[in-house]
Write a protein that holds these residues in place. Structure first.
Motif, short mmCIF file in Angstrom:
data_model
loop_
_atom_site.label_atom_id
_atom_site.label_comp_id
_atom_site.label_asym_id
_atom_site.label_seq_id
_atom_site.Cartn_x
_atom_site.Cartn_y
_atom_site.Cartn_z
N ALA A 1 0.81 -1.21 0.00
CA ALA A 1 0.00 0.00 0.00
C ALA A 1 0.85 1.27 0.00
CB ALA A 1 -0.94 0.00 1.21
N ALA A 2 2.06 1.18 0.52
CA ALA A 2 2.93 2.34 0.64
C ALA A 2 3.84 2.54 -0.57
CB ALA A 2 3.78 2.25 1.90
N LYS A 3 4.08 1.50 -1.32
CA LYS A 3 4.99 1.59 -2.46
C LYS A 3 4.52 2.63 -3.47
CE LYS A 3 6.67 -3.18 -2.28
NZ LYS A 3 6.73 -4.49 -3.00
N GLY A 4 5.47 3.47 -3.89
CA GLY A 4 5.17 4.49 -4.87
C GLY A 4 4.65 5.79 -4.29
N ARG A 5 4.24 5.79 -3.02
CA ARG A 5 3.71 6.99 -2.38
C ARG A 5 4.52 7.44 -1.17
NH1 ARG A 5 -1.02 7.52 -0.16
NH2 ARG A 5 -1.18 5.38 0.61
N PHE A 6 5.03 6.50 -0.41
CA PHE A 6 5.77 6.82 0.81
C PHE A 6 7.24 6.47 0.65
CE2 PHE A 6 1.88 6.14 3.80
CZ PHE A 6 1.21 7.14 3.12
N THR A 7 8.09 7.23 1.34
CA THR A 7 9.52 6.99 1.32
C THR A 7 10.08 7.07 2.73
OG1 THR A 7 9.75 7.95 -0.91
CG2 THR A 7 11.75 7.73 0.41
N VAL A 8 10.81 6.05 3.13
CA VAL A 8 11.47 6.03 4.43
C VAL A 8 12.95 6.31 4.24
CG1 VAL A 8 12.02 4.67 6.48
CG2 VAL A 8 9.81 4.38 5.35
N SER A 9 13.48 7.22 5.01
CA SER A 9 14.89 7.54 4.97
C SER A 9 15.42 7.65 6.39
CB SER A 9 15.15 8.83 4.19
OG SER A 9 14.48 9.93 4.79
N ARG A 10 16.75 7.62 6.52
CA ARG A 10 17.36 7.63 7.84
C ARG A 10 18.60 8.51 7.85
NH1 ARG A 10 18.82 2.10 11.29
NH2 ARG A 10 19.81 3.15 13.08
N GLU A 11 18.74 9.29 8.90
CA GLU A 11 19.92 10.11 9.11
C GLU A 11 20.67 9.53 10.30
OE1 GLU A 11 21.00 14.79 9.94
OE2 GLU A 11 19.25 14.28 8.73
N TYR A 12 21.69 8.74 10.02
CA TYR A 12 22.38 7.97 11.05
C TYR A 12 23.10 8.84 12.08
CZ TYR A 12 21.52 3.84 8.21
OH TYR A 12 20.92 2.81 7.51
N THR A 13 23.69 9.92 11.65
CA THR A 13 24.46 10.76 12.57
C THR A 13 23.59 11.42 13.63
OG1 THR A 13 24.34 12.64 11.05
CG2 THR A 13 26.24 11.18 10.87
N LYS A 14 22.30 11.54 13.36
CA LYS A 14 21.39 12.17 14.31
C LYS A 14 20.38 11.18 14.90
CE LYS A 14 21.60 16.77 12.22
NZ LYS A 14 20.82 17.89 11.65
N ASN A 15 20.52 9.90 14.56
CA ASN A 15 19.59 8.88 15.04
C ASN A 15 18.15 9.26 14.73
OD1 ASN A 15 21.52 7.06 16.17
ND2 ASN A 15 21.77 8.47 17.89
N MET A 16 17.91 9.61 13.49
CA MET A 16 16.58 10.02 13.07
C MET A 16 16.11 9.21 11.88
SD MET A 16 16.75 14.18 13.40
CE MET A 16 14.96 14.29 13.19
N VAL A 17 14.81 9.07 11.77
CA VAL A 17 14.19 8.43 10.63
C VAL A 17 13.04 9.31 10.16
CG1 VAL A 17 12.55 7.07 12.00
CG2 VAL A 17 13.26 6.26 9.72
N PHE A 18 12.80 9.30 8.86
CA PHE A 18 11.80 10.17 8.27
C PHE A 18 10.82 9.36 7.43
CE2 PHE A 18 15.86 12.29 8.65
CZ PHE A 18 15.54 13.44 9.38
N LEU A 19 9.64 9.90 7.29
CA LEU A 19 8.63 9.30 6.43
C LEU A 19 8.05 10.39 5.53
CD1 LEU A 19 6.92 6.84 5.61
CD2 LEU A 19 5.26 7.54 7.35
N GLN A 20 8.38 10.32 4.26
CA GLN A 20 7.83 11.25 3.28
C GLN A 20 6.58 10.63 2.68
OE1 GLN A 20 8.95 14.42 2.30
NE2 GLN A 20 7.00 14.42 1.19
N MET A 21 5.46 11.31 2.85
CA MET A 21 4.18 10.81 2.38
C MET A 21 3.65 11.71 1.26
SD MET A 21 2.38 9.73 5.99
CE MET A 21 2.42 11.41 6.65
N ASN A 22 3.38 11.10 0.13
CA ASN A 22 2.85 11.81 -1.02
C ASN A 22 1.50 11.24 -1.43
OD1 ASN A 22 5.30 13.34 -1.22
ND2 ASN A 22 6.23 11.67 -2.40
N SER A 23 0.73 12.03 -2.14
CA SER A 23 -0.59 11.62 -2.63
C SER A 23 -1.46 11.06 -1.51
CB SER A 23 -0.41 10.59 -3.75
OG SER A 23 0.34 11.11 -4.82
N LEU A 24 -1.57 11.80 -0.44
CA LEU A 24 -2.35 11.36 0.71
C LEU A 24 -3.83 11.29 0.36
CD1 LEU A 24 -0.51 13.36 3.47
CD2 LEU A 24 -0.65 10.88 3.31
N LYS A 25 -4.48 10.26 0.87
CA LYS A 25 -5.88 10.01 0.58
C LYS A 25 -6.79 10.67 1.62
CE LYS A 25 -4.76 5.54 -1.49
NZ LYS A 25 -4.99 4.07 -1.43
N PRO A 26 -8.02 11.04 1.21
CA PRO A 26 -8.96 11.70 2.13
C PRO A 26 -9.60 10.68 3.07
CG PRO A 26 -9.98 11.44 -0.01
CD PRO A 26 -8.54 10.99 -0.17
#
Length: 120
Positions: free
Chosen positions: A62-87
């Motif tokens: 369900a997330a493929k093509g719309r969401f992206t997970v990335s990680r910033e190791y030096t800051k111990n952070m993880v991100f979630l980029q969400m595109n084309s959000l549904k109503p």
């Protein structure tokens, strides 16, 4: 102890984008895997995606093509980029992490969650 704090949640228009952040803090050596779960009202919490230090980011179908997970190791952070959000009704997104080797299913610590209301 490890603590996870999510940020970036808020109102977003259907079809729009939003970027969630999660920061890990506390007493730990390293975090092997970090990811994101989502829980809709009246539904069970479900996996969205995760990322490790040895693999490419992984996502549910369900997330493929719309969401992206990335990680910033030096800051111990993880991100979630969400595109084309549904109503949909307001969902809550949770950050999850596990120290050392293992899988996202072996999550040891959870964030408090952040709400993402999507309006049309």
């Amino acid at each position: 102890q490890v603590q996870l704090v999510e940020s970036g949640g808020g109102l977003v228009q259907a079809g729009g984008s939003l970027r969630l952040s999660c920061a890990a803090s506390g007493n730990f050596f390293r975090i092997g895997v970090m990811g994101w779960y989502r829980q809709a009202p009246g539904k069970q919490r479900e996996l969205v995606g995760f990322i490790t230090d040895g693999c490419l980011p992984c996502y549910t179908d369900a997330a493929k093509g719309r969401f992206t997970v990335s990680r910033e190791y030096t800051k111990n952070m993880v991100f979630l980029q969400m595109n084309s959000l549904k109503p949909e009704a307001t969902d809550i997104y949770y950050c999850a992490a596990k120290t050392g080797a293992g899988s996202i299913e072996e999550t040891e610590v959870w964030g408090q969650g952040t709400q993402v209301p999507v309006y049309s």
